[in-house]
Design a protein around this motif. Structure first.
Motif, PDB file in Angstrom:
ATOM      1  N   ASP A 327      30.103  62.707  34.612  1.00 39.20           N
ATOM      2  CA  ASP A 327      30.290  61.358  35.130  1.00 39.20           C
ATOM      3  C   ASP A 327      30.628  61.460  36.613  1.00 39.20           C
ATOM      4  O   ASP A 327      31.581  62.137  36.981  1.00 39.20           O
ATOM      5  N   GLU A 329      32.136  59.511  38.495  1.00 43.80           N
ATOM      6  CA  GLU A 329      33.491  59.058  38.778  1.00 43.80           C
ATOM      7  C   GLU A 329      34.530  59.809  37.951  1.00 43.80           C
ATOM      8  O   GLU A 329      35.710  59.508  38.014  1.00 43.80           O
ATOM      9  N   CYS A 331      35.425  59.584  34.991  1.00 41.15           N
ATOM     10  CA  CYS A 331      36.165  58.850  33.966  1.00 41.15           C
ATOM     11  C   CYS A 331      35.824  59.305  32.552  1.00 41.15           C
ATOM     12  O   CYS A 331      36.579  59.044  31.619  1.00 41.15           O
ATOM     13  N   CYS A 343      41.013  54.849  32.830  1.00 39.64           N
ATOM     14  CA  CYS A 343      40.381  55.269  34.080  1.00 39.64           C
ATOM     15  C   CYS A 343      39.406  54.191  34.547  1.00 39.64           C
ATOM     16  O   CYS A 343      38.549  53.745  33.789  1.00 39.64           O
ATOM     17  N   SER A 344      39.531  53.788  35.811  1.00 36.52           N
ATOM     18  CA  SER A 344      38.635  52.804  36.405  1.00 36.52           C
ATOM     19  C   SER A 344      38.324  53.232  37.830  1.00 36.52           C
ATOM     20  O   SER A 344      39.211  53.230  38.696  1.00 36.52           O
ATOM     21  N   GLU A 345      37.072  53.675  38.053  1.00 32.67           N
ATOM     22  CA  GLU A 345      36.633  54.151  39.363  1.00 32.67           C
ATOM     23  C   GLU A 345      37.565  55.235  39.906  1.00 32.67           C
ATOM     24  O   GLU A 345      37.916  55.258  41.076  1.00 32.67           O
ATOM     25  N   GLY A 346      37.964  56.120  39.011  1.00 26.64           N
ATOM     26  CA  GLY A 346      38.796  57.247  39.410  1.00 26.64           C
ATOM     27  C   GLY A 346      40.277  56.939  39.506  1.00 26.64           C
ATOM     28  O   GLY A 346      41.085  57.842  39.774  1.00 26.64           O
ATOM     29  N   GLN A 347      40.694  55.680  39.277  1.00 29.20           N
ATOM     30  CA  GLN A 347      42.098  55.295  39.318  1.00 29.20           C
ATOM     31  C   GLN A 347      42.647  55.174  37.897  1.00 29.20           C
ATOM     32  O   GLN A 347      41.933  54.758  36.984  1.00 29.20           O
ATOM     33  N   HIS A 446      37.414  52.157  31.687  1.00 32.27           N
ATOM     34  CA  HIS A 446      37.069  50.749  31.966  1.00 32.27           C
ATOM     35  C   HIS A 446      35.589  50.661  32.319  1.00 32.27           C
ATOM     36  O   HIS A 446      35.028  51.570  32.934  1.00 32.27           O
ATOM     37  N   TYR A 447      34.944  49.580  31.924  1.00 24.89           N
ATOM     38  CA  TYR A 447      33.544  49.366  32.281  1.00 24.89           C
ATOM     39  C   TYR A 447      33.333  47.911  32.702  1.00 24.89           C
ATOM     40  O   TYR A 447      34.094  47.021  32.315  1.00 24.89           O
ATOM     41  N   GLU A 448      32.330  47.692  33.522  1.00 23.35           N
ATOM     42  CA  GLU A 448      31.986  46.342  33.942  1.00 23.35           C
ATOM     43  C   GLU A 448      31.233  45.636  32.802  1.00 23.35           C
ATOM     44  O   GLU A 448      30.338  46.228  32.198  1.00 23.35           O
TER      45      GLU A 448
END
Length: 832
Positions: A327, A329, A331, A343-347, A446-448
């Protein structure tokens, strides 16, 4: 050895030496050693030792110097990873050596890198030894002589060991043919030309070089990466497509590979390729191109689950690429945000409730990637007060073991299952979908919305506290009381509550006033001592155990998470073990009784529980017979003290390998007194509910009338497990051999008692007579009639050779002990 064999060996040795223009200093050890050879891990006997800039220490016994700058040089020997705590691995590692240097190989600032290790599961101490024996085995023993690792070489005769310029450690025969090689037993690294065959694993290494929790393996349908758990969870798959595979010539394939007939991956110059060898053809299954093709590359599965490629830049290994590329990012890696972390965009963040309630907290606010923990631990006894917290737009890296149902039934199944920590529901149509119950949660993702191609509902289980008793309302007459009187009553009530709370805070100690109790700690003190409970040692019967430090003293902190049922066990353990002291009982240093938190603080036992040592899949790595005999004696001494030397008889009621802990010298100590019972000296027995572990329960549990003889039965089971190195109940064994006691009775009938011992190696054969006597002693302890079992003091005397079995048994002769008709069957009672 004949003259011809000697000359051939000399010729092989001469051919292995590089040309004089590349010759290494005479100060370096040879890359080849002949049979027999022996090395001891200390500065006096291994002069080629030094400390690297990062604190790592090496002691090289074989060194293969490669041309400076073109490729790394390799060494084989003992290594202690930084910061060195005197725990050594026997390993092959790369070193940077100047062509004209006369200094020891470790005197360099280059980064040290281990490419293979024999004993990541069991580091050895100072004065451990490696021996190349006359029969051709390479053997690693710890300082006490216990066997740690062996090549178990059966082919031969072996005449020497060679460290090749590729980093491959090889045992070879008189014809120069390879008999054993480290390339066939990879640990966390693949070097150029090395393969990972089907059925073997590449297992990650932690920062101190011990075995990590990730592994890469080749299955018959693809290459898979897993994070290890009770049920391993896959985070990477590259499936094989045999139909479209490219068939290649078999001309350059070894005969060993041709016989294998299974899939494997190989690290080649410029690629990671997968093959399957079938008859006279080799099938290429896939090919992953790698940057910067070179013969000086390695691929390492690291402690975060990444498979990284490195190339040699003349002094050290330079990072080139992430091979798996799971991945962009990151995640989708299982531990990128720790357990329960999202995990969301590496955060990284923790799950939150809709109402703003703090249901999860970060382990360390300054390091969100370490993960989260439930603010209120889950309790199976309060399962009726658990609920599912919806997590919108959250998914997981692994979905497996699904079943088809509707969403409501899926959620209900998780709430009813104590082991379920989270649940995911993937909608298939208006009524049904796939339900996934998760017994362990790593990092979430997390995903959009609209990006995953299907409807997914995610829920995580949280523990709610029981509601306070409902109010019955005020008495009807209170409504007619005047306002001034009501105000006075409220003030008095508030003052009373305030004083009661202050008194409770001062006296919230269930053991206050009891003499001889251990130190009481606050929850805050233990939270700091364990670095916010960050390093988990294991999982006990009533909660996890964490490593900590009080000053310079290491401790083990057990957190009782069973909020309702656990209080009884908490009281029993502190009252029991807090007032007794013996060298073979784990010492209780202190405890914490703080609101909902109940914790026990023990001395730290560095080698963990006994079951991890005697039930190993690789029996060559298990404890020597000398160590196992000493452990049996230690346990016997601990039980003798509990039964016969305390003011009240203490019956442990849960003797099993998981409750026997080992210190750094493999001294055994009994732990986990949560189920213990006290029996006054004027009592002969006690009535109690069934408690303990299936397989270790004595027959008298059917009546619930228990004496200390129940422990002696359990001890007999443990002795059989230690001797045989297999579990008392093992469903993986063939039919008729799943129950160890039944198997023993059959072997007694035909006079082959020693057949219950698995992997009868040289160590077993050497102590054959003693092992048979110990089995006889175990059988005595396993008599169905409890009165026929010996006292533990008798067992100790027998083991110490103060009296033999014949002289010490007044009710059972030695012949009776081994009589096949003696009733030894286990009790079919299910328990904890």
């Amino acid at each position: 050895m004949s003259w011809c064999e000697t000359m051939l060996l000399f010729l092989l040795f001469a051919l292995s030496i590089p040309p004089s223009s590349q010759a290494w200093s005479v100060d370096y050890p040879s890359p080849i050693s002949n049979v027999p050879s022996h090395w001891t891990n200390n500065n006096a006997t291994i002069p080629y030792n030094a400390t690297y800039a990062d604190g790592s220490t090496i002691r090289a016994i074989l060194v293969r110097q490669n041309p400076a700058g073109y490729a790394p040089s390799f060494a084989c020997g003992f290594i202690c990873a930084a910061p060195c705590d005197r725990a050594f691995l026997f390993a092959v590692f790369s070193v940077s050596i100047g062509g004209s240097s006369t200094s020891a190989p470790a005197n360099t600032t280059a980064t040290l890198r281990v490419v293979w290790a024999a004993n990541r599961h069991h580091p050895v101490k100072e004065n451990a030894s490696v021996q190349l024996t006359k029969d051709g085995n390479l053997i690693l023993r710890d300082f006490d002589g216990s066997l740690v690792w062996s090549t178990n070489t059966l082919r031969g005769p072996i005449v020497g060991v060679n460290l090749a310029d590729t980093g491959n450690l090889i045992l070879f025969d008189v014809m120069g043919k390879t008999v054993w090689e480290s390339f066939e037993h990879p640990t966390d690294t693949l070097l150029i030309g090395q393969s990972l065959r089907q059925g073997k694993r590449l297992t990650s290494a932690s920062s101190n070089l011990t075995q990590g929790q990730f592994y890469l393996t080749v299955l018959d349908h693809g290459l898979y990466a897993f994070v290890d758990a009770d049920t391993p969870q896959s985070y990477y798959q590259k499936r094989f497509n045999v139909t479209d595979a490219v068939v290649q010539s078999k001309m350059n394939i070894s005969s060993d590979e041709a016989k294998n007939g299974t899939a494997y991956i190989s690290l080649l110059r410029g690629s990671l390729s997968a093959f399957a060898s079938l008859s006279s053809t080799r099938i290429k299954l896939f090919n992953i191109s790698l940057p910067w093709p070179s013969s000086a590359q390695l691929m390492s599965l690291e402690e975060d689950g990444h498979l990284r490629l490195y190339g040699w830049n003349g002094l050290s290994w330079k990072y080139l690429a992430d091979v798996l590329n799971v991945d962009p990012e990151e995640c989708a890696y299982p531990t990128v945000c720790g357990e329960y972390g999202i995990c969301s965009e590496g955060q990284c963040s923790c799950p939150t409730g809709n109402s703003g309630d703090i249901l999860f907290r970060q382990l360390d606010n300054r390091q969100p990637n370490l993960g989260c923990f439930p603010a209120t631990p889950l309790s199976c006894d309060l399962i009726q007060h658990q609920r599912l917290l919806p997590l919108p737009d959250v998914t997981y890296f692994n979905f497996a073991h699904d079943w088809t149902t509707d969403e409501e039934s899926c959620m209900s199944a998780c709430l009813k299952a104590c082991s379920c920590k989270a649940v995911f529901f993937r909608q298939q149509n208006d009524s049904y979908g796939s339900c996934y119950l998760m017994p362990k949660i790593f990092s979430l993702m997390h995903y959009e919305p609209g990006t995953i191609g299907y409807n997914l509902s995610a829920y995580i289980k949280v523990q709610m506290l029981p509601p306070p008793p409902s109010s019955k309302g005020l008495n009807a007459t209170a409504y007619h009381v005047g306002v001034p009187v009501l105000v006075v009553l409220i003030c008095v009530l508030l003052l009373f509550i305030k004083r009661a709370m202050a008194k409770r805070m001062q006296e919230d100690d269930p053991f206050k006033g009891i003499p001889g109790m251990p130190t009481r700690f606050s929850y805050k003190q233990l939270k700091e001592a364990t670095n916010n409970f960050s390093k988990k040692l294991g999982q006990g019967g009533f909660g996890p155990v964490y490593e900590g430090k009080l000053g310079s003293v290491k401790i083990a902190v057990k957190c009782l998470q069973d909020i309702g049922h656990g209080k009884e066990e908490f009281m029993a353990e502190v009252m029991t073990i807090g007032s007794i002291h013996h060298i073979n009982l784990v010492r209780l240093i202190g405890y914490c009784s703080d609101k909902l938190h109940r914790l026990l603080v023990y001395e730290h036992m560095s080698n963990g529980s006994l079951d991890k040592w005697i039930f190993r899949k690789n029996q060559s790595d298990s404890l020597s017979w000398t160590s196992r005999y000493r452990i049996i004696l230690d346990v016997a001494k601990g039980l003798a003290y509990l039964h016969e030397e305390c003011r009240q008889k203490i019956v442990h009621l849960d003797i099993k390998p998981g409750n026997i802990l080992l210190d750094d010298k493999f001294n055994a100590k009994i732990s986990d007194f949560g189920l213990a019972k006290l029996i006054d000296r004027d009592q002969s027995q006690v009535m109690t509910k069934v408690r303990g572990t299936r397989g270790y329960l004595a027959p008298e549990w059917l009546t619930s009338t228990i004496t200390e003889k129940a422990d002696i039965y359990s001890f007999g089971v443990v002795v059989l497990e230690i001797v045989s190195r297999r579990k008392i109940l093992d469903d993986t064994k063939p039919e008729g051999s799943t129950n160890l006691i039944n198997l023993l009775q059959e072997k007694i009938k035909i006079g082959q008692v020693l057949d219950i011992v698995e992997n009868q190696n040289e160590d077993v054969q050497l102590h054959r007579a003693v092992i048979i006597e110990v089995i006889k002693l175990a059988v005595w302890c396993l008599q169905r009639e409890c009165t026929k079992r010996p006292a533990m003091s008798q067992v100790v005397k027998i083991l110490e050779s103060a009296m033999d079995t014949e002289a010490s048994s007044e009710t059972t002769s030695r012949d009776d002990i081994c009589d096949a008709s003696s009733p030894l069957s286990p009790v079919p009672v299910s328990a904890r």
